[in-house]
Design a protein around this motif. Structure first.
Motif, PDB file in Angstrom:
ATOM      1  N   LYS A  57      13.601  -3.062  12.880  1.00  0.00           N
ATOM      2  CA  LYS A  57      12.227  -2.938  12.374  1.00  0.00           C
ATOM      3  C   LYS A  57      12.176  -1.972  11.205  1.00  0.00           C
ATOM      4  CE  LYS A  57       8.059  -0.356  13.032  1.00  0.00           C
ATOM      5  NZ  LYS A  57       7.212  -1.106  12.141  1.00  0.00           N
ATOM      6  N   LEU A  58      12.819  -0.823  11.357  1.00  0.00           N
ATOM      7  CA  LEU A  58      12.782   0.175  10.294  1.00  0.00           C
ATOM      8  C   LEU A  58      13.515  -0.311   9.048  1.00  0.00           C
ATOM      9  CD1 LEU A  58      13.291   3.427  12.382  1.00  0.00           C
ATOM     10  CD2 LEU A  58      11.216   2.689  11.199  1.00  0.00           C
ATOM     11  N   GLN A  59      14.635  -0.996   9.246  1.00  0.00           N
ATOM     12  CA  GLN A  59      15.377  -1.510   8.095  1.00  0.00           C
ATOM     13  C   GLN A  59      14.588  -2.617   7.389  1.00  0.00           C
ATOM     14  OE1 GLN A  59      19.203  -2.503   9.751  1.00  0.00           O
ATOM     15  NE2 GLN A  59      19.522  -0.402  10.442  1.00  0.00           N
ATOM     16  N   ILE A  60      13.908  -3.459   8.166  1.00  0.00           N
ATOM     17  CA  ILE A  60      13.080  -4.515   7.576  1.00  0.00           C
ATOM     18  C   ILE A  60      11.866  -3.920   6.882  1.00  0.00           C
ATOM     19  CG2 ILE A  60      11.531  -6.435   8.157  1.00  0.00           C
ATOM     20  CD1 ILE A  60      13.676  -7.181  10.328  1.00  0.00           C
ATOM     21  N   ASP A  61      11.220  -2.939   7.507  1.00  0.00           N
ATOM     22  CA  ASP A  61      10.086  -2.268   6.871  1.00  0.00           C
ATOM     23  C   ASP A  61      10.509  -1.676   5.531  1.00  0.00           C
ATOM     24  OD1 ASP A  61       8.744  -2.910   9.165  1.00  0.00           O
ATOM     25  OD2 ASP A  61       8.343  -0.845   9.792  1.00  0.00           O
ATOM     26  N   MET A  62      11.663  -1.014   5.532  1.00  0.00           N
ATOM     27  CA  MET A  62      12.195  -0.421   4.299  1.00  0.00           C
ATOM     28  C   MET A  62      12.428  -1.495   3.241  1.00  0.00           C
ATOM     29  SD  MET A  62      15.780   1.651   3.764  1.00  0.00           S
ATOM     30  CE  MET A  62      16.729   0.242   4.415  1.00  0.00           C
ATOM     31  N   CYS A  63      13.070  -2.589   3.641  1.00  0.00           N
ATOM     32  CA  CYS A  63      13.368  -3.659   2.685  1.00  0.00           C
ATOM     33  C   CYS A  63      12.094  -4.345   2.201  1.00  0.00           C
ATOM     34  CB  CYS A  63      14.326  -4.670   3.300  1.00  0.00           C
ATOM     35  SG  CYS A  63      16.022  -4.032   3.437  1.00  0.00           S
ATOM     36  N   MET A  64      11.072  -4.421   3.058  1.00  0.00           N
ATOM     37  CA  MET A  64       9.789  -4.987   2.635  1.00  0.00           C
ATOM     38  C   MET A  64       9.208  -4.141   1.504  1.00  0.00           C
ATOM     39  SD  MET A  64       8.078  -7.704   4.000  1.00  0.00           S
ATOM     40  CE  MET A  64       8.118  -7.639   5.793  1.00  0.00           C
ATOM     41  N   CYS A  65       9.328  -2.825   1.637  1.00  0.00           N
ATOM     42  CA  CYS A  65       8.845  -1.920   0.586  1.00  0.00           C
ATOM     43  C   CYS A  65       9.700  -2.043  -0.676  1.00  0.00           C
ATOM     44  CB  CYS A  65       8.865  -0.475   1.082  1.00  0.00           C
ATOM     45  SG  CYS A  65       7.657  -0.113   2.377  1.00  0.00           S
ATOM     46  N   LEU A  66      11.008  -2.178  -0.503  1.00  0.00           N
ATOM     47  CA  LEU A  66      11.895  -2.312  -1.661  1.00  0.00           C
ATOM     48  C   LEU A  66      11.640  -3.625  -2.402  1.00  0.00           C
ATOM     49  CD1 LEU A  66      15.216  -0.926  -0.140  1.00  0.00           C
ATOM     50  CD2 LEU A  66      13.668   0.232  -1.742  1.00  0.00           C
ATOM     51  N   GLU A 112       0.831  -1.211   0.000  1.00  0.00           N
ATOM     52  CA  GLU A 112       0.000   0.000   0.000  1.00  0.00           C
ATOM     53  C   GLU A 112       0.861   1.255   0.000  1.00  0.00           C
ATOM     54  OE1 GLU A 112      -2.557  -0.356   3.370  1.00  0.00           O
ATOM     55  OE2 GLU A 112      -3.803  -1.942   2.463  1.00  0.00           O
ATOM     56  N   LEU A 113       1.936   1.235   0.788  1.00  0.00           N
ATOM     57  CA  LEU A 113       2.823   2.397   0.833  1.00  0.00           C
ATOM     58  C   LEU A 113       3.500   2.614  -0.515  1.00  0.00           C
ATOM     59  CD1 LEU A 113       5.143   3.301   3.789  1.00  0.00           C
ATOM     60  CD2 LEU A 113       5.914   3.614   1.449  1.00  0.00           C
ATOM     61  N   VAL A 114       3.994   1.538  -1.115  1.00  0.00           N
ATOM     62  CA  VAL A 114       4.666   1.637  -2.414  1.00  0.00           C
ATOM     63  C   VAL A 114       3.685   2.068  -3.502  1.00  0.00           C
ATOM     64  CG1 VAL A 114       5.810   0.282  -4.230  1.00  0.00           C
ATOM     65  CG2 VAL A 114       6.491   0.005  -1.840  1.00  0.00           C
ATOM     66  N   ASP A 115       2.449   1.560  -3.452  1.00  0.00           N
ATOM     67  CA  ASP A 115       1.439   1.961  -4.431  1.00  0.00           C
ATOM     68  C   ASP A 115       1.193   3.464  -4.369  1.00  0.00           C
ATOM     69  OD1 ASP A 115       1.091  -0.536  -5.491  1.00  0.00           O
ATOM     70  OD2 ASP A 115      -0.684  -1.025  -4.282  1.00  0.00           O
ATOM     71  N   GLY A 116       1.276   4.027  -3.166  1.00  0.00           N
ATOM     72  CA  GLY A 116       1.114   5.472  -3.020  1.00  0.00           C
ATOM     73  C   GLY A 116       2.207   6.240  -3.743  1.00  0.00           C
ATOM     74  N   TYR A 117       3.433   5.760  -3.629  1.00  0.00           N
ATOM     75  CA  TYR A 117       4.545   6.397  -4.336  1.00  0.00           C
ATOM     76  C   TYR A 117       4.396   6.221  -5.846  1.00  0.00           C
ATOM     77  CZ  TYR A 117       7.158   7.235  -0.024  1.00  0.00           C
ATOM     78  OH  TYR A 117       7.558   7.690   1.203  1.00  0.00           O
ATOM     79  N   ARG A 120      13.739   2.853  -9.580  1.00  0.00           N
ATOM     80  CA  ARG A 120      14.795   3.478  -8.781  1.00  0.00           C
ATOM     81  C   ARG A 120      14.271   4.729  -8.080  1.00  0.00           C
ATOM     82  NH1 ARG A 120      19.981   2.124  -6.941  1.00  0.00           N
ATOM     83  NH2 ARG A 120      20.357   1.099  -8.925  1.00  0.00           N
ATOM     84  N   ARG A 121      13.441   5.491  -8.757  1.00  0.00           N
ATOM     85  CA  ARG A 121      12.881   6.698  -8.125  1.00  0.00           C
ATOM     86  C   ARG A 121      12.012   6.332  -6.930  1.00  0.00           C
ATOM     87  NH1 ARG A 121      11.657   8.059 -13.663  1.00  0.00           N
ATOM     88  NH2 ARG A 121      13.162   9.556 -14.492  1.00  0.00           N
ATOM     89  N   VAL A 122      11.173   5.316  -7.093  1.00  0.00           N
ATOM     90  CA  VAL A 122      10.329   4.879  -5.978  1.00  0.00           C
ATOM     91  C   VAL A 122      11.202   4.355  -4.845  1.00  0.00           C
ATOM     92  CG1 VAL A 122       8.546   3.257  -5.235  1.00  0.00           C
ATOM     93  CG2 VAL A 122       8.374   4.350  -7.482  1.00  0.00           C
ATOM     94  N   ALA A 123      12.227   3.572  -5.187  1.00  0.00           N
ATOM     95  CA  ALA A 123      13.138   3.026  -4.174  1.00  0.00           C
ATOM     96  C   ALA A 123      13.834   4.141  -3.413  1.00  0.00           C
ATOM     97  CB  ALA A 123      14.173   2.114  -4.829  1.00  0.00           C
ATOM     98  N   ASP A 124      14.265   5.180  -4.118  1.00  0.00           N
ATOM     99  CA  ASP A 124      14.921   6.310  -3.458  1.00  0.00           C
ATOM    100  C   ASP A 124      13.977   6.989  -2.460  1.00  0.00           C
ATOM    101  OD1 ASP A 124      17.259   5.881  -4.841  1.00  0.00           O
ATOM    102  OD2 ASP A 124      16.916   7.454  -6.328  1.00  0.00           O
ATOM    103  N   LYS A 125      12.702   7.085  -2.826  1.00  0.00           N
ATOM    104  CA  LYS A 125      11.710   7.672  -1.918  1.00  0.00           C
ATOM    105  C   LYS A 125      11.555   6.821  -0.662  1.00  0.00           C
ATOM    106  CE  LYS A 125       9.778  11.380  -3.895  1.00  0.00           C
ATOM    107  NZ  LYS A 125       9.645  12.686  -3.193  1.00  0.00           N
ATOM    108  N   VAL A 126      11.508   5.516  -0.857  1.00  0.00           N
ATOM    109  CA  VAL A 126      11.367   4.594   0.273  1.00  0.00           C
ATOM    110  C   VAL A 126      12.568   4.703   1.210  1.00  0.00           C
ATOM    111  CG1 VAL A 126      11.343   2.153   0.928  1.00  0.00           C
ATOM    112  CG2 VAL A 126       9.888   2.957  -0.945  1.00  0.00           C
ATOM    113  N   ILE A 127      13.769   4.690   0.640  1.00  0.00           N
ATOM    114  CA  ILE A 127      14.987   4.773   1.454  1.00  0.00           C
ATOM    115  C   ILE A 127      15.043   6.094   2.210  1.00  0.00           C
ATOM    116  CG2 ILE A 127      17.511   4.891   1.374  1.00  0.00           C
ATOM    117  CD1 ILE A 127      17.363   2.957  -1.036  1.00  0.00           C
TER     118      ILE A 127
END
Length: 224
Positions: free
Chosen positions: A104-113, A31-36, A55-62
């Motif tokens: 948790k934050l690193q895993i959340d980030m990687c889940m989005c990536l 859901e978060l990635v779909d928003g981006y 890559r642009r979406v990934a940069d936003k997530v990171i």
């Protein structure tokens, strides 16, 4: 197994259980990635799908999770910022809670990536992949010595190697390694490449950013 080994095993297991309780779900990450993606589509007038778009979406997530990580330099100030922090503090004391929140934050980030690059995987496979990317990327950079570029290259190759092993065994082993490595670094008051004090605002930001870049390199098949 020695008593110290037993204690390490127990700490790793406790850390794993705590992090699994507070980590984001694959569905929430989607859901978060779909928003981006929707944001980029609205701006560009097309559906993001090219490597550049991903890559642009990934940069936003990171960038998002690096900022959140910087806000959690002190766990006591974090519950109002990061969901699940209260649970980590209740389950684990002191540095253990710090470690759980950072992971948790690193895993959340990687889940989005993972959602950005591997949308066809099952939720369970996405979860396993995200955990390995975050844990391996983090622990290898904490354990390595040398300049940032060299550390990231080493981490990329080692993370890629971890992914060839059985997921559940690998994740359990990584939590054990994280527990040992993060404790040692906290005691030493420093991390590689002169980043600073473990779990300070600046350290959390830099380490999370580096973990994100390593994850993208692996997911985008850029590891050489």
């Amino acid at each position: 197994m020695s008593h110290t080994g037993n204690e390490t095993e127990i700490e790793g297991t406790r850390l794993q259980k705590a992090v699994e309780r507070i980590a984001i779900t694959p569905r929430a990450a989607a859901e978060l990635v779909d928003g981006y993606r929707a944001s980029f589509k609205a701006k560009a007038g097309r559906k993001p799908g090219s490597p550049e778009d991903r890559r642009r979406v990934a940069d936003k997530v990171i960038a998002r999770y690096s900022r959140l990580a910087a806000a959690t330099g002190a766990v006591t100030a974090a519950p109002s910022v990061i969901p699940g922090v209260g649970t980590a503090v209740a389950v684990l004391a002191g540095g253990g809670a710090d470690t759980a929140v950072a992971l948790k934050l690193q895993i959340d980030m990687c889940m989005c990536l993972v959602e950005v690059y591997e949308t066809d995987l099952s939720d369970e496979d996405k979860k396993h992949l995200a955990f390995v990317l975050a844990l391996a990327g983090s622990v290898e950079q904490m354990a390595s010595k040398g300049g940032k570029a060299a550390v990231m290259k080493i981490a990329e190759k080692l993370v890629y190697q971890y992914l060839t092993g059985p997921a559940l065994v690998t994740i359990k082993q990584l939590f054990k390694r994280v527990s040992i490595t993060f404790t040692q670094k906290a005691t030493a008051k420093a991390v590689p490449a002169g980043v600073g004090v473990v779990f300070s605002s600046s350290t959390n930001y830099v380490l999370t950013t580096m973990v994100g870049k390593v994850a993208v390199a692996v997911l985008a098949k850029e590891v050489k």
